[in-house]
Scaffold this motif. Sequence first.
Motif, PDB file in Angstrom:
ATOM      1  N   ASP A  39       0.836  -1.197   0.000  1.00 40.51           N
ATOM      2  CA  ASP A  39       0.000   0.000   0.000  1.00 40.51           C
ATOM      3  C   ASP A  39       0.874   1.251   0.000  1.00 40.51           C
ATOM      4  O   ASP A  39       1.718   1.415   0.885  1.00 40.51           O
ATOM      5  CB  ASP A  39      -0.896  -0.004   1.241  1.00 40.51           C
ATOM      6  CG  ASP A  39      -1.957   1.083   1.188  1.00 40.51           C
ATOM      7  OD1 ASP A  39      -1.833   2.024   0.390  1.00 40.51           O
ATOM      8  OD2 ASP A  39      -2.936   0.982   1.964  1.00 40.51           O
ATOM      9  N   PRO A  40       0.713   2.152  -0.984  1.00 34.01           N
ATOM     10  CA  PRO A  40       1.515   3.392  -0.995  1.00 34.01           C
ATOM     11  C   PRO A  40       1.375   4.220   0.272  1.00 34.01           C
ATOM     12  O   PRO A  40       2.265   5.021   0.595  1.00 34.01           O
ATOM     13  CB  PRO A  40       0.955   4.152  -2.206  1.00 34.01           C
ATOM     14  CG  PRO A  40       0.393   3.095  -3.092  1.00 34.01           C
ATOM     15  CD  PRO A  40      -0.146   2.044  -2.175  1.00 34.01           C
ATOM     16  N   HIS A  41       0.279   4.051   1.005  1.00 38.68           N
ATOM     17  CA  HIS A  41       0.122   4.774   2.270  1.00 38.68           C
ATOM     18  C   HIS A  41       1.050   4.241   3.358  1.00 38.68           C
ATOM     19  O   HIS A  41       1.234   4.880   4.396  1.00 38.68           O
ATOM     20  CB  HIS A  41      -1.328   4.690   2.754  1.00 38.68           C
ATOM     21  CG  HIS A  41      -2.284   5.477   1.907  1.00 38.68           C
ATOM     22  ND1 HIS A  41      -3.104   4.881   0.969  1.00 38.68           N
ATOM     23  CD2 HIS A  41      -2.540   6.808   1.837  1.00 38.68           C
ATOM     24  CE1 HIS A  41      -3.838   5.811   0.363  1.00 38.68           C
ATOM     25  NE2 HIS A  41      -3.506   6.989   0.863  1.00 38.68           N
ATOM     26  N   CYS A  52       8.998   4.763   5.720  1.00 35.41           N
ATOM     27  CA  CYS A  52       9.320   4.200   4.404  1.00 35.41           C
ATOM     28  C   CYS A  52      10.301   5.080   3.634  1.00 35.41           C
ATOM     29  O   CYS A  52      11.071   4.581   2.798  1.00 35.41           O
ATOM     30  CB  CYS A  52       8.049   3.971   3.595  1.00 35.41           C
ATOM     31  SG  CYS A  52       7.132   5.474   3.173  1.00 35.41           S
ATOM     32  N   TYR A  60       8.841  -0.643  -4.301  1.00 37.41           N
ATOM     33  CA  TYR A  60       8.828   0.113  -5.561  1.00 37.41           C
ATOM     34  C   TYR A  60      10.003  -0.292  -6.451  1.00 37.41           C
ATOM     35  O   TYR A  60       9.853  -0.479  -7.660  1.00 37.41           O
ATOM     36  CB  TYR A  60       8.872   1.614  -5.296  1.00 37.41           C
ATOM     37  CG  TYR A  60       8.959   2.420  -6.570  1.00 37.41           C
ATOM     38  CD1 TYR A  60       7.820   2.661  -7.331  1.00 37.41           C
ATOM     39  CD2 TYR A  60      10.189   2.919  -7.016  1.00 37.41           C
ATOM     40  CE1 TYR A  60       7.898   3.388  -8.518  1.00 37.41           C
ATOM     41  CE2 TYR A  60      10.268   3.637  -8.204  1.00 37.41           C
ATOM     42  CZ  TYR A  60       9.123   3.869  -8.942  1.00 37.41           C
ATOM     43  OH  TYR A  60       9.210   4.561 -10.119  1.00 37.41           O
ATOM     44  N   SER A  91       6.858  -0.515   2.024  1.00 35.24           N
ATOM     45  CA  SER A  91       6.204   0.224   0.955  1.00 35.24           C
ATOM     46  C   SER A  91       7.006   1.473   0.638  1.00 35.24           C
ATOM     47  O   SER A  91       8.040   1.755   1.244  1.00 35.24           O
ATOM     48  CB  SER A  91       4.788   0.596   1.389  1.00 35.24           C
ATOM     49  OG  SER A  91       4.161   1.407   0.428  1.00 35.24           O
ATOM     50  N   SER A  92       6.488   2.217  -0.322  1.00 34.61           N
ATOM     51  CA  SER A  92       7.066   3.513  -0.685  1.00 34.61           C
ATOM     52  C   SER A  92       5.947   4.374  -1.258  1.00 34.61           C
ATOM     53  O   SER A  92       5.040   3.861  -1.931  1.00 34.61           O
ATOM     54  CB  SER A  92       8.173   3.344  -1.727  1.00 34.61           C
ATOM     55  OG  SER A  92       8.510   4.596  -2.300  1.00 34.61           O
ATOM     56  N   LEU A  93       6.020   5.669  -1.012  1.00 34.09           N
ATOM     57  CA  LEU A  93       5.027   6.569  -1.592  1.00 34.09           C
ATOM     58  C   LEU A  93       5.070   6.515  -3.122  1.00 34.09           C
ATOM     59  O   LEU A  93       4.068   6.778  -3.792  1.00 34.09           O
ATOM     60  CB  LEU A  93       5.272   7.999  -1.111  1.00 34.09           C
ATOM     61  CG  LEU A  93       5.102   8.239   0.400  1.00 34.09           C
ATOM     62  CD1 LEU A  93       5.437   9.686   0.745  1.00 34.09           C
ATOM     63  CD2 LEU A  93       3.678   7.905   0.840  1.00 34.09           C
ATOM     64  N   LEU A  95       5.029   4.023  -4.910  1.00 34.23           N
ATOM     65  CA  LEU A  95       4.152   2.973  -5.428  1.00 34.23           C
ATOM     66  C   LEU A  95       2.877   3.551  -6.034  1.00 34.23           C
ATOM     67  O   LEU A  95       2.239   2.919  -6.879  1.00 34.23           O
ATOM     68  CB  LEU A  95       3.787   1.984  -4.311  1.00 34.23           C
ATOM     69  CG  LEU A  95       4.869   0.996  -3.875  1.00 34.23           C
ATOM     70  CD1 LEU A  95       4.410   0.220  -2.652  1.00 34.23           C
ATOM     71  CD2 LEU A  95       5.224   0.044  -5.007  1.00 34.23           C
ATOM     72  N   ALA A  96       2.495   4.736  -5.586  1.00 30.11           N
ATOM     73  CA  ALA A  96       1.285   5.374  -6.109  1.00 30.11           C
ATOM     74  C   ALA A  96       1.423   5.714  -7.598  1.00 30.11           C
ATOM     75  O   ALA A  96       0.419   5.961  -8.279  1.00 30.11           O
ATOM     76  CB  ALA A  96       0.974   6.633  -5.312  1.00 30.11           C
ATOM     77  N   THR A  97       2.639   5.718  -8.112  1.00 33.12           N
ATOM     78  CA  THR A  97       2.859   6.063  -9.526  1.00 33.12           C
ATOM     79  C   THR A  97       2.960   4.824 -10.424  1.00 33.12           C
ATOM     80  O   THR A  97       3.151   4.965 -11.632  1.00 33.12           O
ATOM     81  CB  THR A  97       4.158   6.875  -9.673  1.00 33.12           C
ATOM     82  OG1 THR A  97       5.301   6.044  -9.380  1.00 33.12           O
ATOM     83  CG2 THR A  97       4.162   8.072  -8.740  1.00 33.12           C
TER      84      THR A  97
END
Length: 262
Positions: A39-41, A52, A60, A91-93, A95-97
Amino acid sequence: MKIWTVANQKGGVGKTTSVVTLGGLLAEKKQRVLLIDCDPHASLTSYLGYDCDAFDYTLYNVFEEAPKTRADIPSKLIQPTEFENLSLISSSLALATLDKRFSQRPGMGLIIKQLTQALADEYDYVLLDCPPILGVLLINALAACEQLVIPVQTEFLAIKGLDRMMQTLNMVIKAQHHNLHHVIVPTMFDRRTKASVKSLRKLRDDYEGQLWPRVIPVDTKFRDASQAHTPPHILFSESHGVEAYRKLLKDLMNHSVAEKVA
C-alpha cells in the motif's frame, strides 16, 4: 511457503491489523514470516515503527527492476524487525505512480509472484497488505497468493464495497484461469449496536459458504498496539480481539474456511 493476501477495495476495514496480528501469531509459532507492504500509504510499514522514506530499497524498486532470482534481490530490501521470525518489505510513496509509469510493461502483474518464488526457501509464510483500490498492486497481490483473506467491517458502506472486491476477484480468476481460495472475515463487530448486528446478518445471508462463521470484535487494544508499533498478541495476548484472530489463524492453517470461487 504459503502466501496469504489480505485485501478489500474499501479502506478502514482492518486489513493492516489483520496482517500484523496474523503474522505475529504465526511468528509466535516459530514460523518464518515475511510481511510485504503493498500500500503506498505504508500503513504496515508505519505500524512496525519504520519510515518508508528512510529506506534506499523498497517494494517500488522491485517493480522498477523486476528481480527474478534470489541473487537479483538486494539484501537491503528485506528489513528484520525487532520481533523474532518477523521480517518486512517496506512500501514507498512512489508505489502510487506504478499504474501511470509501468502498467503497460509486459509481465507487470506477476512481479510479486516472481519475488515470492525467489524467496520460497527462506520463509514459511508471506502476508501481503494491499491498497484499497484496483490497480497493478492489487492485481499482483491476488496473482501471487494461495489464500485471500477479505476483512469486512460490519457496517453498511463496507458491505457495499465488498461487491467491488468480489467482482475484482472473479475478474482475476477468469484472466488467470485458476481458482483462488478465499474467506470473508467480519471485523470490528460490536454486538451492542443494531447496525453491526444487522450488517453481520446481511453478510451471512449474502455470502453463505464464503464467510468465516466467527467475528473479529471491536477491541481498543488493537489501537493501543499500533501506537506501540507492536503486534497485538505481544502486549494483549488475552484480549478478545487477539483471541478471535487466534481462532481465525487456526482455521486458515487447517483450511477449514478456505472456499473456492467457481
